[in-house]
Design a protein around this motif. Structure first.
Motif, PDB file in Angstrom:
ATOM      1  N   LEU A  90      36.793  51.874  72.581  1.00 14.64           N
ATOM      2  CA  LEU A  90      36.277  52.801  71.578  1.00 14.64           C
ATOM      3  C   LEU A  90      35.967  52.069  70.279  1.00 14.64           C
ATOM      4  CD1 LEU A  90      38.880  55.611  72.317  1.00 14.64           C
ATOM      5  CD2 LEU A  90      36.450  55.720  72.842  1.00 14.64           C
ATOM      6  N   GLY A  91      36.797  52.247  69.281  1.00 12.09           N
ATOM      7  CA  GLY A  91      36.527  51.714  67.937  1.00 12.09           C
ATOM      8  C   GLY A  91      35.958  52.813  67.070  1.00 12.09           C
ATOM      9  N   ASP A  92      35.957  52.567  65.758  1.00 16.27           N
ATOM     10  CA  ASP A  92      35.432  53.562  64.815  1.00 16.27           C
ATOM     11  C   ASP A  92      33.938  53.724  65.028  1.00 16.27           C
ATOM     12  OD1 ASP A  92      37.839  54.087  63.473  1.00 16.27           O
ATOM     13  OD2 ASP A  92      37.539  52.414  62.086  1.00 16.27           O
ATOM     14  N   GLY A  93      33.556  54.807  65.686  1.00 16.13           N
ATOM     15  CA  GLY A  93      32.140  55.025  65.960  1.00 16.13           C
ATOM     16  C   GLY A  93      31.442  55.760  64.838  1.00 16.13           C
ATOM     17  N   ARG A  94      32.223  56.409  64.002  1.00 22.23           N
ATOM     18  CA  ARG A  94      31.597  57.140  62.894  1.00 22.23           C
ATOM     19  C   ARG A  94      32.481  57.141  61.657  1.00 22.23           C
ATOM     20  NH1 ARG A  94      32.307  63.546  63.942  1.00 22.23           N
ATOM     21  NH2 ARG A  94      34.282  63.504  65.050  1.00 22.23           N
ATOM     22  N   ASN A 122      44.437  58.753  69.478  1.00 20.48           N
ATOM     23  CA  ASN A 122      44.776  59.733  68.449  1.00 20.48           C
ATOM     24  C   ASN A 122      46.277  59.804  68.220  1.00 20.48           C
ATOM     25  OD1 ASN A 122      42.079  60.333  68.165  1.00 20.48           O
ATOM     26  ND2 ASN A 122      42.133  62.060  69.581  1.00 20.48           N
ATOM     27  N   SER A 165      29.599  52.719  67.928  1.00 16.42           N
ATOM     28  CA  SER A 165      29.145  54.116  68.028  1.00 16.42           C
ATOM     29  C   SER A 165      28.751  54.532  69.442  1.00 16.42           C
ATOM     30  CB  SER A 165      27.956  54.370  67.094  1.00 16.42           C
ATOM     31  OG  SER A 165      28.350  54.255  65.756  1.00 16.42           O
ATOM     32  N   ARG A 166      28.581  53.570  70.334  1.00 17.87           N
ATOM     33  CA  ARG A 166      28.071  53.895  71.683  1.00 17.87           C
ATOM     34  C   ARG A 166      26.829  54.793  71.535  1.00 17.87           C
ATOM     35  NH1 ARG A 166      33.268  56.201  74.224  1.00 17.87           N
ATOM     36  NH2 ARG A 166      33.623  56.822  72.069  1.00 17.87           N
ATOM     37  N   GLY A 219      26.767  57.738  70.134  1.00 18.10           N
ATOM     38  CA  GLY A 219      26.936  58.721  69.061  1.00 18.10           C
ATOM     39  C   GLY A 219      26.071  58.400  67.849  1.00 18.10           C
ATOM     40  N   ASP A 220      25.902  59.379  66.989  1.00 15.43           N
ATOM     41  CA  ASP A 220      25.040  59.203  65.819  1.00 15.43           C
ATOM     42  C   ASP A 220      25.806  58.725  64.590  1.00 15.43           C
ATOM     43  OD1 ASP A 220      26.495  61.441  65.222  1.00 15.43           O
ATOM     44  OD2 ASP A 220      24.795  62.810  65.046  1.00 15.43           O
ATOM     45  N   GLY A 221      27.132  58.598  64.722  1.00 14.77           N
ATOM     46  CA  GLY A 221      27.926  58.118  63.588  1.00 14.77           C
ATOM     47  C   GLY A 221      28.155  59.173  62.517  1.00 14.77           C
ATOM     48  N   ARG A 222      27.734  60.380  62.803  1.00 13.30           N
ATOM     49  CA  ARG A 222      27.783  61.424  61.780  1.00 13.30           C
ATOM     50  C   ARG A 222      28.744  62.552  62.145  1.00 13.30           C
ATOM     51  NH1 ARG A 222      26.355  59.267  57.156  1.00 13.30           N
ATOM     52  NH2 ARG A 222      24.295  58.355  57.152  1.00 13.30           N
ATOM     53  N   GLN A 226      41.593  58.332  77.225  1.00 11.00           N
ATOM     54  CA  GLN A 226      41.080  59.672  76.939  1.00 11.00           C
ATOM     55  C   GLN A 226      41.208  60.490  78.214  1.00 11.00           C
ATOM     56  OE1 GLN A 226      37.115  58.536  75.294  1.00 11.00           O
ATOM     57  NE2 GLN A 226      38.004  59.262  73.386  1.00 11.00           N
ATOM     58  N   ASP A 229      43.498  63.158  63.573  1.00 11.68           N
ATOM     59  CA  ASP A 229      42.323  63.641  64.283  1.00 11.68           C
ATOM     60  C   ASP A 229      42.422  65.115  64.659  1.00 11.68           C
ATOM     61  OD1 ASP A 229      40.630  61.642  63.961  1.00 11.68           O
ATOM     62  OD2 ASP A 229      40.414  61.106  66.067  1.00 11.68           O
ATOM     63  N   ARG A 280      24.208  69.069  67.161  1.00 15.19           N
ATOM     64  CA  ARG A 280      25.333  69.286  68.078  1.00 15.19           C
ATOM     65  C   ARG A 280      25.003  70.528  68.908  1.00 15.19           C
ATOM     66  NH1 ARG A 280      26.119  65.046  66.225  1.00 15.19           N
ATOM     67  NH2 ARG A 280      27.886  64.225  65.049  1.00 15.19           N
ATOM     68  N   TYR A 339      39.323  49.469  68.547  1.00 14.25           N
ATOM     69  CA  TYR A 339      40.459  49.975  69.325  1.00 14.25           C
ATOM     70  C   TYR A 339      39.970  50.485  70.667  1.00 14.25           C
ATOM     71  CZ  TYR A 339      39.113  54.502  67.136  1.00 14.25           C
ATOM     72  OH  TYR A 339      38.445  55.603  66.671  1.00 14.25           O
TER      73      TYR A 339
END
Ligand code: AMP
Ligand code: MG
Length: 514
Positions: free
Chosen positions: A116-120, A280, A148-149, A151-154, A109, A289, A192, A105
């Motif tokens: 984007l898309g589901d990064g995590r 969102n 995830s770009r 990001g750590d997916g977590r 923003q 979200d 974080r 998706y």
């Protein structure tokens, strides 16, 4: 695919195609727990998603499990009592019949369109309940995906517990929302700005199709995919439009109506979503979200809690305007399939969008009438509400406490509102009540059903999350969860949740980096 004409979907374009049909033979059920997975989204064409498995974690541990949600979905809570449950709810093991994917998706923003898309988050599939409902089962924080770009997916434990708590509170308040089936610790840390415990949230949603999903295909100019997505969304959420020759317009109007109703609910209970980006905003009309969201204490129409929302773009009073802005992005994305003539598409989209503020106003006024115990409608009702809100703002009255404690003919008035403006408002309200036939008992019953006695108070929520995520003490969180399961009832509720925060309590700030 054939060209679509007059906003219609080509006859038999999708239903007849095995890839797209929603009800495939169900894969072997996980008989013990009651899972029945069907994966209609995973059967959509490749551009819609990427197949990806959760990344296993070191030491799974079940932190919270929602037994009543499980039961309502036809699952047997007893099947989740062993050590396997934590392994499943972190993604170390898979329920039978799942087909894990990350969804593609885009999203505006803070006004900027981004891919984007589901990064995590990883969608395991759709569970079919015995009563025929279809729910997405998604693991949030399940590890990196191709989207995830950097990001750590977590996800960290605190924010996942926060989403669990607030989403379940919203559900009990009677507000459409995604829900939370479980939070499981990973036994690993996430960084974080500091090291935190990692966790995975199992999110249950009517679907995860967003405004941003449509924007994604509009942005890459894939009109065929837009049609497939619209058709899928209509079959899933608005099946009565399936055979309409104006299905795309029907979709736009339905989504607008659900959003108008949703935002009015948020205003009714003093909820600030905080990050109303188009990714969102769900087609289903569910709140989705829970990042930098919060409930207002002292009434302030400009209330913002997100630490990154410097302009107040997503402030309390802005929410209907931002919803309209997001829906305009949705309508733009739909332009190629609204009508074969671009000018007609534009005219149709604009006409639909123009109705949003009226739709919202209608829902808002209906909600506020209930809050004031009004069964009938009079032309001055909106001004009656606004006069009260102005007095509350001036006196910094607590939003929840004031409405809950308003009493017709009361001898004791809410303490914040003892100023002259309130006295004259109270007189006006009492006169207004006397012009409807309902008894005072009926009025109070209506008010109590729409004015919560308890909400997730920011300072209490933060204290409970700190206890849970730093000291492994879940007792305060469970106390709040139990209280919030009955938000319209004072009886037996902890005083700290019934009352405004003590004077001097710092305003809550919430963070996006969750
Ligand atoms: P959100 O602010 O949670 O709506 O997320 C916005 C986008 O950032 C989505 O595409 C998320 O999947 C992505 N995202 C958020 N946090 C992470 C993370 N820790 N790792 C990878 N992607 C993330
Ligand atoms: Mg999001």
């Amino acid at each position: 695919m054939k060209q679509c004409s007059l906003g219609a979907f080509p006859p038999n374009s999708l239903t007849s195609h095995p890839l797209y049909s929603m009800n495939q033979p169900i894969k072997p059920a996980d008989l013990e727990a009651g899972w029945r997975f069907d994966n209609s989204y995973a059967r959509l064409p490749g551009a819609f998603h990427t197949r990806v498995n959760p990344t296993p974690v070191g030491s799974p541990r079940l932190v919270l499990f929602n037994g009543s949600l499980a039961r309502s979905m036809g699952l047997d809570p007893a099947a989740f009592s062993g050590p396997d449950a934590a392994a499943h709810f972190t993604g170390n093991q898979m329920f039978a019949g799942v087909d894990p994917i990350a969804q593609a998706y885009a999203g505006h923003q803070f006004g900027n369109l981004t891919r984007l898309g589901d990064g995590r988050a990883i969608l395991l599939g759709e569970h079919l309940t015995p009563s025929g409902d279809r729910f997405d089962i998604q693991l949030k924080g399940a590890g990196p995906t191709p989207y995830s770009r950097r990001g750590d997916g977590r996800a960290a434990l605190g924010p996942m517990l926060r989403e669990y708590l607030i989403s379940e509170a919203m559900h009990a308040l009677g507000i459409p929302t995604t829900r939370s089936l479980a939070v499981a610790g990973t036994g690993e840390t996430v960084f974080r700005e500091e090291l935190l415990h990692g966790a995975v949230l199992t999110r249950v949603a009517a679907s995860h199709i967003r405004v941003g999903t449509f924007e994604y295909f509009a942005a890459i100019g894939d009109t065929d995919a837009l049609r497939v997505l619209a058709d899928h969304t209509i079959r899933r959420h608005f099946p009565h439009h399936t055979d309409s020759d104006q299905a795309a317009l029907g979709l736009l109007e339905e989504v607008m109506e659900r959003q108008a109703s949703l935002i009015a609910h948020w205003m009714r209970v003093g909820f600030v979503h905080g990050v109303m980006n188009t990714d969102n905003m769900a087609m289903s009309g569910e709140t989705i979200d829970y990042g930098p969201c919060a409930f207002i204490d002292a009434y302030d129409p400009a209330a913002v809690f997100s630490s990154i929302d410097h302009q107040g773009r997503y402030a309390f009073r802005q929410q209907s305007r931002i919803a309209a802005w997001n829906l305009a992005r949705f309508a733009e994305a739909l332009l190629p399939i609204l009508h074969k003539e671009p000018e007609t598409s534009l005219a149709v989209a604009n006409a639909a969008l123009e109705s949003f503020q009226d739709r919202f106003r209608r829902h808002w006024l209906a909600a506020m009438r209930c809050k004031l115990g009004l069964f009938t409608a009079e032309p001055d009702d909106a001004s009656l509400v606004e006069e009260l809100l102005r007095a509350m703002h001036r006196t910094q009255a607590d939003y929840t406490h004031t409405f809950r404690n308003l009493r017709p003919h009361a001898t004791v008035e809410p303490r914040h509102l003892s100023d002259a403006a309130f006295t004259s408002w109270h007189q006006r309200w009492t006169e207004r009540l006397s012009r409807q036939p309902q008894s005072i008992e009926e009025v109070v019953r209506l008010m109590n059903a729409h004015n919560p006695a308890v909400i997730p108070r920011n300072h209490e929520v933060e204290a409970a999350l700190t206890a849970a995520s730093t000291r492994n003490d879940l007792a305060p969180l469970k106390l709040i969860l139990a209280a919030l399961a009955n938000p319209y009832n004072e009886a037996g509720q902890p005083g700290a949740l019934l009352n405004p925060p003590p004077p001097g309590t710092p305003t809550c700030r919430t963070f996006c980096g969750t």
